[in-house]
Every structure is written in structure tokens, then in C-alpha cells.
Design a protein around this motif. Structure first.
Motif, PDB file in Angstrom:
ATOM      1  N   ASP A 213       6.318  -2.074   9.281  1.00 61.47           N
ATOM      2  CA  ASP A 213       4.969  -2.574   9.578  1.00 61.47           C
ATOM      3  C   ASP A 213       4.566  -3.648   8.574  1.00 61.47           C
ATOM      4  O   ASP A 213       3.982  -4.679   8.949  1.00 61.47           O
ATOM      5  CB  ASP A 213       3.948  -1.429   9.519  1.00 61.47           C
ATOM      6  N   GLU A 214       4.870  -3.407   7.316  1.00 58.39           N
ATOM      7  CA  GLU A 214       4.504  -4.329   6.253  1.00 58.39           C
ATOM      8  C   GLU A 214       5.200  -5.675   6.441  1.00 58.39           C
ATOM      9  O   GLU A 214       4.567  -6.738   6.337  1.00 58.39           O
ATOM     10  CB  GLU A 214       4.877  -3.711   4.906  1.00 58.39           C
TER      11      GLU A 214
ATOM     12  N   ARG B 221      -5.685   1.867   7.187  1.00 58.08           N
ATOM     13  CA  ARG B 221      -5.512   1.406   8.567  1.00 58.08           C
ATOM     14  C   ARG B 221      -6.277   0.115   8.813  1.00 58.08           C
ATOM     15  O   ARG B 221      -5.754  -0.836   9.403  1.00 58.08           O
ATOM     16  CB  ARG B 221      -5.987   2.485   9.548  1.00 58.08           C
ATOM     17  N   SER B 222      -7.513   0.088   8.388  1.00 60.32           N
ATOM     18  CA  SER B 222      -8.366  -1.067   8.654  1.00 60.32           C
ATOM     19  C   SER B 222      -7.883  -2.317   7.924  1.00 60.32           C
ATOM     20  O   SER B 222      -7.728  -3.385   8.523  1.00 60.32           O
ATOM     21  CB  SER B 222      -9.805  -0.740   8.247  1.00 60.32           C
ATOM     22  N   ARG B 223      -7.630  -2.195   6.638  1.00 60.99           N
ATOM     23  CA  ARG B 223      -7.279  -3.366   5.833  1.00 60.99           C
ATOM     24  C   ARG B 223      -5.868  -3.872   6.123  1.00 60.99           C
ATOM     25  O   ARG B 223      -5.612  -5.080   6.033  1.00 60.99           O
ATOM     26  CB  ARG B 223      -7.416  -3.033   4.353  1.00 60.99           C
ATOM     27  N   SER B 224      -4.969  -2.971   6.490  1.00 60.19           N
ATOM     28  CA  SER B 224      -3.613  -3.427   6.818  1.00 60.19           C
ATOM     29  C   SER B 224      -3.591  -4.172   8.145  1.00 60.19           C
ATOM     30  O   SER B 224      -2.802  -5.106   8.335  1.00 60.19           O
ATOM     31  CB  SER B 224      -2.640  -2.241   6.866  1.00 60.19           C
ATOM     32  N   GLN B 225      -4.473  -3.789   9.053  1.00 62.26           N
ATOM     33  CA  GLN B 225      -4.522  -4.442  10.358  1.00 62.26           C
ATOM     34  C   GLN B 225      -5.339  -5.731  10.331  1.00 62.26           C
ATOM     35  O   GLN B 225      -4.923  -6.754  10.868  1.00 62.26           O
ATOM     36  CB  GLN B 225      -5.103  -3.470  11.396  1.00 62.26           C
ATOM     37  N   SER B 226      -6.502  -5.688   9.689  1.00 66.32           N
ATOM     38  CA  SER B 226      -7.385  -6.851   9.722  1.00 66.32           C
ATOM     39  C   SER B 226      -7.001  -7.918   8.706  1.00 66.32           C
ATOM     40  O   SER B 226      -7.137  -9.117   8.975  1.00 66.32           O
ATOM     41  CB  SER B 226      -8.838  -6.418   9.486  1.00 66.32           C
TER      42      SER B 226
ATOM     43  N   LYS C  75      -3.903  -7.775   6.869  1.00 65.00           N
ATOM     44  CA  LYS C  75      -2.445  -7.801   6.684  1.00 65.00           C
ATOM     45  C   LYS C  75      -2.062  -7.573   5.223  1.00 65.00           C
ATOM     46  O   LYS C  75      -1.124  -8.185   4.699  1.00 65.00           O
ATOM     47  CB  LYS C  75      -1.848  -9.127   7.169  1.00 65.00           C
TER      48      LYS C  75
ATOM     49  N   LEU D 272       1.688   3.499   6.544  1.00 66.20           N
ATOM     50  CA  LEU D 272       2.113   2.105   6.648  1.00 66.20           C
ATOM     51  C   LEU D 272       3.593   2.026   6.291  1.00 66.20           C
ATOM     52  O   LEU D 272       3.978   2.146   5.127  1.00 66.20           O
ATOM     53  CB  LEU D 272       1.283   1.225   5.701  1.00 66.20           C
TER      54      LEU D 272
ATOM     55  N   ALA E 149       3.875  -7.614   9.473  1.00 67.81           N
ATOM     56  CA  ALA E 149       2.591  -8.252   9.184  1.00 67.81           C
ATOM     57  C   ALA E 149       2.787  -9.515   8.353  1.00 67.81           C
ATOM     58  O   ALA E 149       2.122 -10.535   8.576  1.00 67.81           O
ATOM     59  CB  ALA E 149       1.678  -7.275   8.448  1.00 67.81           C
TER      60      ALA E 149
END
Length: 238
Positions: A165-166, A127-132, A134, A161, A169
Motif C-alpha cells: 500500500d505504501e 486510515r485517513s492520512r494514508s489515503q488523503s 499518501k 498499512l 501510494a
């Protein structure tokens, strides 16, 4: 996950407090030496904090502290700063010269009371790395493997994910990194931008074909031209 959860489950004499006390001398010590030691703990002696020796300092190598107590204090401190996988904590204990059998026993106990939970760690990491950052699934999978997360646990965490979403991003990244003023009507400039942006996506874990397709679609939306050339044309253009 918080480091304070379930601490009451530790047996008497094996809680976090005992790990700190073990490095500072026993309460039965008497005489000037013990008094100097107690004053040193509160007086800024290097390697000591208000509760005893800092487990991450060279004081932890002193022959007096119980290795298990020092290990528990190190793990607690690591988990207090941020969530960690079991492998990360194992590596940290090895760096501090904690015997392997002691380290494994301490980590087993922390895992038993769920202060170490690789599945929860993996989900939070994704969650963190995909959001912050990308990052795509490929890059996230590699990062989880480096932290000792097994393939099955990683796959479960990555399910949160979606492909949509991918791609969303990736498009956002391309939009952000597209340099203002780039003349996309010029073939050379367009190809140069395509290579740069596709390489950026590749570093984020996107497959080359996916990266070139997304870049082409974004650039096409910024020009009157029908779009960039195919990935092969761009890569091998003379």
C-alpha cells in the motif's frame, strides 16, 4: 466514534447538560438581575449560546461556572467536531485554564465510557492520512507521537498499512507530480526531476533510498532510457 455514545453512563448531575447549566446561573435566582441574565442568553449576549455560556469563550473564565462542568462541555464540543486523542483534549483544557486535577478527572470519565479511545483514534488517523495525504509509516508515526499516542498503540494502528500500500501510494504521487513536458532524455532535466520528486516523497515520510528507487522506476517507465542514475550519483553529481 461519536460523541453522543454512552452519555447515559454519566452520573446524575454530571452529564453534559449540567456542564452548560452551571455557567448560566441557578434556577433559584430571583429578581431583575436573574431575568436580565436569562434574556441575555437568548438575546445574542457575547459568549452565550441558547443553552448557556459558550465554554470556549471568555465567559468560561467567570468565577461562577463549575470547572468540571465547563471542562465536560469543552471536551464534548471538541469530540463533536472530530475525534481527538486524550493529549489533544488535555492541551485544550489547559488552554482554557481548567485546573489539572479537574481536567484529568473529566478525561478519565470520558475514557471510561469510551468517548476517548486513543487506539481507535490512531487507527482512524492512519486510515485517513494514508489515503488523503499518501503519508508513509514514518510520517504517520511522528504525527501520532505528537498527539500523545504511545509507540505500541501507534505500531498496532500502522499494521493496517502494508508495504505494498505504501509503495503504491508513493508511485501514484510521483505520477501526479511529474510535470508534463519534462524532457527525461536530458540528463540535467532528469536529475532535476529526480531530486524534486524524491524530496517530495521524503517529506511524506519515505526513506531516501526507497524514495529514489521509486522515482527512478517511475521515470524509467516514462522514457526509453533504462532509468535514472543511482541515488548517490544523483545526490552528488557535480
Amino acid at each position: 466514534m461519536t460523541a453522543s455514545r454512552d452519555t447515559a453512563d454519566f452520573p446524575a448531575g454530571q452529564g453534559f447538560g449540567s456542564g452548560l447549566d452551571a455557567g448560566g446561573g441557578s434556577g433559584s435566582d430571583a429578581g431583575p438581575g436573574s431575568r436580565r441574565r436569562r434574556r441575555g442568553r437568548g438575546g445574542g449576549r457575547p459568549g452565550f449560546g441558547p443553552e448557556g455560556p459558550d465554554p470556549e469563550s471568555s465567559v468560561a473564565s467567570d468565577p461562577e461556572p463549575d470547572p468540571a462542568s465547563v471542562a465536560r462541555a469543552i471536551v464534548l464540543r471538541q469530540l463533536t467536531s472530530s475525534a481527538k486523542s486524550r493529549l489533544q483534549l488535555s492541551r485544550k483544557l489547559a488552554e482554557r485554564n481548567i485546573p489539572e486535577n479537574v481536567a484529568e478527572a473529566v478525561l478519565d470519565r470520558f475514557q471510561e465510557v469510551r468517548l476517548i479511545d486513543d487506539a481507535e483514534f490512531a487507527e482512524t488517523w492512519v486510515r485517513s492520512r494514508s489515503q488523503s495525504r499518501k503519508l508513509a509509516k514514518g510520517a504517520l508515526r511522528r504525527e501520532l507521537a505528537e498527539k500523545g499516542i504511545d509507540a505500541e498503540t501507534a505500531a498496532s494502528a500502522l499494521e493496517q498499512l502494508s508495504d505494498e500500500d505504501e509503495e503504491s501510494a508513493a508511485r501514484l504521487l510521483v505520477e501526479r507530480k511529474l510535470r508534463p513536458g519534462t524532457d527525461l532524455s536530458d540528463r540535467a532535466e532528469r536529475d532535476k526531476a529526480t531530486r524534486r520528486l524524491a524530496s517530495m516523497l521524503a517529506r511524506k515520510g519515505y526513506q531516501p533510498s526507497q524514495a529514489f528507487r521509486i522515482v527512478g522506476e517511475v521515470l524509467a517507465a516514462h522514457t526509453d532510457h533504462p532509468g535514472v542514475d543511482s541515488p548517490a550519483d544523483v545526490l552528488f553529481d557535480g
